[in-house]
Scaffold this motif. Structure first.
Motif, mmCIF file in Angstrom:
data_model
loop_
_atom_site.group_PDB
_atom_site.id
_atom_site.type_symbol
_atom_site.label_atom_id
_atom_site.label_comp_id
_atom_site.label_asym_id
_atom_site.label_seq_id
_atom_site.Cartn_x
_atom_site.Cartn_y
_atom_site.Cartn_z
ATOM 1 N N UNK A 1 -3.540 8.136 -6.713
ATOM 2 C CA UNK A 1 -4.035 6.135 -7.385
ATOM 3 C C UNK A 1 -2.735 6.036 -5.990
ATOM 4 N N UNK A 2 -3.783 4.624 -5.405
ATOM 5 C CA UNK A 2 -3.074 3.916 -4.565
ATOM 6 C C UNK A 2 -3.620 2.759 -5.097
ATOM 7 N N UNK A 3 -2.770 1.157 -3.942
ATOM 8 C CA UNK A 3 -3.220 -0.200 -4.227
ATOM 9 C C UNK A 3 -5.489 -0.066 -3.817
ATOM 10 N N UNK A 4 -5.452 -0.833 -4.147
ATOM 11 C CA UNK A 4 -7.276 -0.966 -4.474
ATOM 12 C C UNK A 4 -7.740 -1.171 -2.262
ATOM 13 N N UNK A 5 -7.129 -2.354 -2.584
ATOM 14 C CA UNK A 5 -7.527 -2.420 -1.310
ATOM 15 C C UNK A 5 -7.619 -1.809 -0.164
ATOM 16 N N UNK A 6 -6.399 -0.764 -0.205
ATOM 17 C CA UNK A 6 -6.307 0.031 0.952
ATOM 18 C C UNK A 6 -8.039 0.860 1.036
ATOM 19 N N UNK A 7 -8.541 0.965 0.292
ATOM 20 C CA UNK A 7 -10.342 1.410 0.212
ATOM 21 C C UNK A 7 -10.289 0.769 1.252
ATOM 22 N N UNK A 8 -10.862 -1.034 1.493
ATOM 23 C CA UNK A 8 -11.340 -1.443 1.868
ATOM 24 C C UNK A 8 -10.764 -1.783 3.792
ATOM 25 N N UNK A 9 -9.420 -1.674 3.452
ATOM 26 C CA UNK A 9 -8.702 -1.460 4.617
ATOM 27 C C UNK A 9 -9.312 0.135 5.894
ATOM 28 N N UNK B 1 0.778 -1.268 -0.210
ATOM 29 C CA UNK B 1 0.103 -0.020 0.360
ATOM 30 C C UNK B 1 1.263 1.346 -0.316
ATOM 31 N N UNK B 2 2.004 1.363 0.771
ATOM 32 C CA UNK B 2 3.237 1.999 0.959
ATOM 33 C C UNK B 2 3.331 2.825 -0.091
ATOM 34 N N UNK B 3 3.812 1.320 -1.179
ATOM 35 C CA UNK B 3 4.791 1.944 -2.385
ATOM 36 C C UNK B 3 3.736 2.155 -3.783
ATOM 37 N N UNK B 4 2.133 1.553 -3.753
ATOM 38 C CA UNK B 4 1.233 1.871 -5.024
ATOM 39 C C UNK B 4 1.430 3.455 -4.549
#
Length: 137
Positions: free
Chosen positions: A58-66, A36-39
């Motif tokens: 933009x960032x990794x999609x799963x970050x939204x769910x967290x 997530x940090x590197x995305x």
């Protein structure tokens, strides 16, 4: 002092926002791989579609769910019932708000910075005008 363009301001703002997100991710102990940090990526475009400046972050999609505390079968608004979790042998998911609170504050700050920058440019232009301005009607 050289005046900054809205694009320069937007790029600097995105870098500061990413720094705050990373600090919050670290504080909340989100993730183990650093994916997530590197995305994080920012794309700043001037005069796009009629906008003065467009910022795409933009960032990794799963970050939204967290951030929302959902995933792995846990739906938004389904609650963390101890009995249900005990019967299913699952642990309750807890939202880890790393994104939504920070972005709300940072967008407000960006608007203030751009507004102040526009005001400074207007004053600068007025300072450069010499002589008499005559309006005829």
């Amino acid at each position: 002092m050289a005046e900054k363009t809205n694009v320069q301001i937007a790029r600097s703002w995105a870098a500061v926002t990413f720094k705050k997100w990373r600090a919050e991710i670290k504080r909340l102990k989100i993730g183990k791989t650093g994916t997530l940090n590197s995305s994080f990526q920012a794309f700043v475009t001037a005069e796009s579609g009629g906008d003065l400046t467009k910022i795409k972050m933009l960032y990794a999609y799963y970050g939204k769910f967290v951030d929302m505390g959902v995933g792995r079968g846990k739906k938004l608004g389904s609650g963390n019932s101890r009995l249900v979790n005990k019967l299913l042998g699952t642990k309750p998911r807890k939202e880890k708000v790393w994104y939504s609170k920070i972005i709300a504050k940072e967008v407000y700050i960006l608007a203030q910075i751009i507004q102040e920058n526009a005001g400074n440019k207007s004053v600068s232009v007025l300072d450069k005008i010499t002589g008499t301005v005559r309006l005829e009607m």
